[in-house]
Design a protein around this motif. Structure first.
Motif, PDB file in Angstrom:
ATOM      1  N   GLU A 191      68.229   1.982  17.228  1.00  0.00           N
ATOM      2  CA  GLU A 191      67.186   1.375  18.061  1.00  0.00           C
ATOM      3  C   GLU A 191      65.978   0.997  17.220  1.00  0.00           C
ATOM      4  O   GLU A 191      65.622   1.690  16.262  1.00  0.00           O
ATOM      5  N   LYS A 192      65.333  -0.126  17.602  1.00  0.00           N
ATOM      6  CA  LYS A 192      64.156  -0.592  16.873  1.00  0.00           C
ATOM      7  C   LYS A 192      62.903   0.127  17.347  1.00  0.00           C
ATOM      8  O   LYS A 192      62.745   0.410  18.532  1.00  0.00           O
ATOM      9  N   VAL A 193      62.031   0.394  16.392  1.00  0.00           N
ATOM     10  CA  VAL A 193      60.756   1.063  16.669  1.00  0.00           C
ATOM     11  C   VAL A 193      59.687   0.404  15.807  1.00  0.00           C
ATOM     12  O   VAL A 193      59.985  -0.379  14.907  1.00  0.00           O
ATOM     13  N   LYS A 233      65.187   3.311  13.701  1.00  0.00           N
ATOM     14  CA  LYS A 233      65.068   4.736  13.420  1.00  0.00           C
ATOM     15  C   LYS A 233      65.844   5.088  12.144  1.00  0.00           C
ATOM     16  O   LYS A 233      65.409   5.901  11.329  1.00  0.00           O
ATOM     17  N   ALA A 234      66.997   4.449  11.993  1.00  0.00           N
ATOM     18  CA  ALA A 234      67.830   4.729  10.821  1.00  0.00           C
ATOM     19  C   ALA A 234      67.126   4.357   9.525  1.00  0.00           C
ATOM     20  O   ALA A 234      67.212   5.085   8.523  1.00  0.00           O
ATOM     21  N   SER A 235      66.411   3.231   9.527  1.00  0.00           N
ATOM     22  CA  SER A 235      65.727   2.826   8.298  1.00  0.00           C
ATOM     23  C   SER A 235      64.597   3.784   7.956  1.00  0.00           C
ATOM     24  O   SER A 235      64.338   4.067   6.781  1.00  0.00           O
ATOM     25  N   GLY A 293      61.782  11.270  18.249  1.00  0.00           N
ATOM     26  CA  GLY A 293      61.606  10.265  19.298  1.00  0.00           C
ATOM     27  C   GLY A 293      61.511  10.867  20.690  1.00  0.00           C
ATOM     28  O   GLY A 293      61.815  12.036  20.913  1.00  0.00           O
ATOM     29  N   PRO A 294      61.115  10.057  21.682  1.00  0.00           N
ATOM     30  CA  PRO A 294      60.864  10.562  23.035  1.00  0.00           C
ATOM     31  C   PRO A 294      62.116  10.974  23.790  1.00  0.00           C
ATOM     32  O   PRO A 294      62.034  11.690  24.793  1.00  0.00           O
ATOM     33  N   ILE A 348      60.824  21.371  16.025  1.00  0.00           N
ATOM     34  CA  ILE A 348      59.707  20.478  15.733  1.00  0.00           C
ATOM     35  C   ILE A 348      59.921  19.165  16.460  1.00  0.00           C
ATOM     36  O   ILE A 348      61.011  18.584  16.387  1.00  0.00           O
ATOM     37  N   ALA A 349      58.894  18.685  17.149  1.00  0.00           N
ATOM     38  CA  ALA A 349      58.961  17.396  17.828  1.00  0.00           C
ATOM     39  C   ALA A 349      58.320  16.324  16.962  1.00  0.00           C
ATOM     40  O   ALA A 349      57.156  16.435  16.585  1.00  0.00           O
ATOM     41  N   ALA A 350      59.093  15.294  16.617  1.00  0.00           N
ATOM     42  CA  ALA A 350      58.571  14.134  15.897  1.00  0.00           C
ATOM     43  C   ALA A 350      58.610  12.968  16.880  1.00  0.00           C
ATOM     44  O   ALA A 350      59.557  12.188  16.913  1.00  0.00           O
ATOM     45  N   ARG A 351      57.593  12.884  17.730  1.00  0.00           N
ATOM     46  CA  ARG A 351      57.608  11.942  18.841  1.00  0.00           C
ATOM     47  C   ARG A 351      57.420  10.500  18.385  1.00  0.00           C
ATOM     48  O   ARG A 351      58.046   9.587  18.893  1.00  0.00           O
ATOM     49  N   ASN A 352      56.493  10.304  17.456  1.00  0.00           N
ATOM     50  CA  ASN A 352      56.202   8.962  16.986  1.00  0.00           C
ATOM     51  C   ASN A 352      57.188   8.579  15.897  1.00  0.00           C
ATOM     52  O   ASN A 352      57.513   9.400  15.042  1.00  0.00           O
ATOM     53  N   PRO A 353      57.684   7.333  15.894  1.00  0.00           N
ATOM     54  CA  PRO A 353      58.630   6.951  14.844  1.00  0.00           C
ATOM     55  C   PRO A 353      58.111   7.234  13.436  1.00  0.00           C
ATOM     56  O   PRO A 353      58.872   7.626  12.556  1.00  0.00           O
TER      57      PRO A 353
END
Length: 575
Positions: free
Chosen positions: A380-382, A392-394, A532-533, A552-557
């Motif tokens: 997915e694009k972010v 997300k992969a990049s 992500g969310p 750990i939450a990494a909410r922002n890309p």
């Protein structure tokens, strides 16, 4: 006097005060001998002999004698001093010389006792001194936040910028063309161009505290992503030969060396103040020391003259006046702050957060299995922090390449990707076989292979997420590898929830299976990064809690690299 509120167990034992020129109470002399490593250096300029304290306490500074005094064997003990002064080790000799000049010629007992102590030791002292000259005004702010009030009038006594120093024989490695940089030290440690890098404890010393601040500032300027910058800073932390080195002891060790090659490997590169470097160079030791202020993060140590309420005002005033600019200049200090030096944050927590990370990091043998989500949602694009539209992969590829450098040479690791592109696909594939990071895998070191495999990471569209099955298999795999004196963990990174595969199971069944084979004597904590969310943080939190791990939450890309950094820290902090 209120109780000291600084409760960090890493702080040293409280400073004990002693009066010069009389016998200490029984037992107190033994306390000082146990707490301090004494190194005698005769300064070429002024001939002042002084003691260098160890990083676990404080030691009195040898007092220059105004005139020979014969003390009868039956002389009565001296009364308690009227003024107790604690000062950073490098400036303590100047203050002691000023204090000695306040007494009458031939006077046996002094009204002022001056002790050399690192700031962290003074924070832990009971009672607190009447006058404190730390090596950074930041410590006064820290003290205030802990309930200790100090008054400062006027400018600091002196300033001295931090420099990166090492034996002249290796100057071309850490100071090409005579210039140093924090990022250069980071890269030198990563690429193993530097034989050793040592740092003082940032929770005890100003050199350590200010160095950690400057390193994070330098890596932040060199990297547009804050998470990647943090990863680079932590990479240096993971490669330190010694993260609690005493600068005074390092200089003493250098002074005792006669072989520059031995000094290169035994001491290596370390930060000190410019004043300490100048003092060492003036003594003309066999092994010469070179150094310079880093171009990507100059930061000053400053020396405020702070007093505590109730201190004898007249004696304080006389001592302050006796510490002259000429004496400070002769000792190698500057009379003004360095132009362009970094501004240290007014909020002490802005410094102490990173300092606690560095100080709390455990340098232990480490076994880790990385489980990386390769399901379709990772395509997915972010929008990242710089405004780029990426996947997300990049972001994972960018962050993962840096993360590969974090692990120390005593690490053993393996990596799996999990995702099911087809109905009959396995839950996970082994990308890097488990083994020592410095040993070979597919013709490369595992560190290089890890970076290469993450760089080639390409999730398959519409692939399901066999999260629970993969975690169960990963934990089972690592339980068989647990061994004494080694931290063994599973680190999982996912952006979703378990589902879309033939391995799908309920959360209750998963937890039952996860805890069924647990052995308290052989723990395998799960460090889970929810990216992500859409990441199922409740599920990640429960699996982490059930295994004694951390979620750990990494909410922002753009926070992916920060999440990886937090997972790394959590594992090495034993959380």
């Amino acid at each position: 006097m209120p109780e000291n509120e600084w409760s960090d167990p890493r702080l040293p034992e409280p400073v004990e005060w002693s009066q010069p020129h009389h016998d200490p109470p029984p037992g107190r002399g033994r306390t000082f001998l146990a707490a301090a490593v004494v190194v005698l250096i005769v300064l070429a300029a002024g001939g002042i002999a002084w003691r260098l304290m160890s990083n676990r306490g404080a030691t009195p500074v040898a007092q220059p004698s105004a005139a020979p005094t014969t003390v009868p064997a039956t002389a009565p003990p001296c009364p308690d001093p009227k003024l107790r002064v604690a000062a950073a080790p490098e400036i303590a000799p100047v203050i002691q010389q000023a204090a000695a000049g306040l007494g009458e010629p031939g006077q046996r007992c002094s009204e002022v006792v001056v002790q050399a102590a690192e700031p962290g030791a003074v924070l832990a002292a009971k009672p607190q001194p009447d006058v404190w000259v730390p090596s950074s005004s930041t410590w006064l702010t820290v003290a205030k936040s802990r309930g200790h009030a100090w008054s400062v009038t006027g400018d600091p006594l002196a300033w001295s910028p931090l420099v990166i120093a090492g034996p002249e024989a290796m100057e071309s490695l850490f100071a090409p063309n005579g210039a140093t940089s924090w990022t250069g030290v980071v890269q030198g440690a990563i690429q193993k161009r530097l034989p050793a890098v040592r740092m003082p404890d940032p929770m005890l010393t100003s050199i350590g505290l200010l160095s950690v601040f400057a390193i994070h500032q330098a890596t932040a300027r060199a990297n547009p992503d804050a998470g990647l910058a943090q990863l680079q800073a932590l990479t240096l932390r993971s490669r330190l030969e010694n993260a609690a080195a005493d600068p005074v002891e390092l200089l003493g060790q250098m002074a005792g060396e006669t072989d520059s090659t031995a000094a290169t490997y035994e001491v290596g590169v370390f930060p000190v103040t410019e004043q300490q470097l100048l003092t060492y160079q003036r003594a003309k030791h066999d092994v010469r020391l070179a150094g310079a202020a880093p171009a990507d993060g100059q930061v000053d140590a400053d020396y405020p003259f702070a007093t505590r309420k109730g201190a004898p005002a007249d004696l304080v005033k006389r001592l302050r006046a006796a510490i002259t600019g000429d004496s400070l200049s002769a000792a190698g200090f500057r009379a003004a702050a360095t132009k362009g030096a970094l501004r240290v944050p007014a909020d002490p927590e802005a410094l102490l957060g990173a300092a606690r990370q560095w100080s709390g990091y455990q340098s232990v043998a480490f076994q880790v299995l990385l489980l990386i989500d390769a399901s379709g949602s990772m395509n997915e694009k972010v929008t990242d922090r710089s405004g780029r539209t990426v996947t997300k992969a990049s972001l994972l590829r960018e962050s993962g390449a840096s993360a590969a450098q974090l692990f120390g040479d005593d690490t053993s690791l393996g990596m799996w990707f999990f995702g099911t592109p087809g109905a009959n696909s396995p839950a996970h594939t082994e990308e890097v076989p488990f083994g020592p990071i410095v040993a070979g895998a597919a013709g490369k070191s595992r560190r290089d292979e890890l970076a290469a495999r993450i760089g080639a990471y390409r999730p398959v569209s519409n692939a399901g997420t066999p999260l629970y099955r993969t975690v169960l298999d990963g934990v089972a795999e690592m339980r068989g590898r647990v061994k004494p004196n080694t931290v063994t963990v599973v680190v999982v990174l996912t952006d979703g929830s378990d589902g879309g595969t033939r391995f799908q199971m309920s959360h209750a069944d998963f937890l039952k299976k996860l805890t069924a084979g647990a052995d308290p004597a052989k723990p395998v904590p799960v460090i889970a990064v929810g990216y992500g969310p859409d990441a199922n943080m409740p599920a990640l939190q429960t699996m982490a809690k059930a295994t004694g791990g951390h979620a750990i939450a990494a909410r922002n890309p753009a926070d992916l690299a920060s999440g990886i950094a937090q997972a790394f820290l959590a594992a090495h902090a034993g959380k």
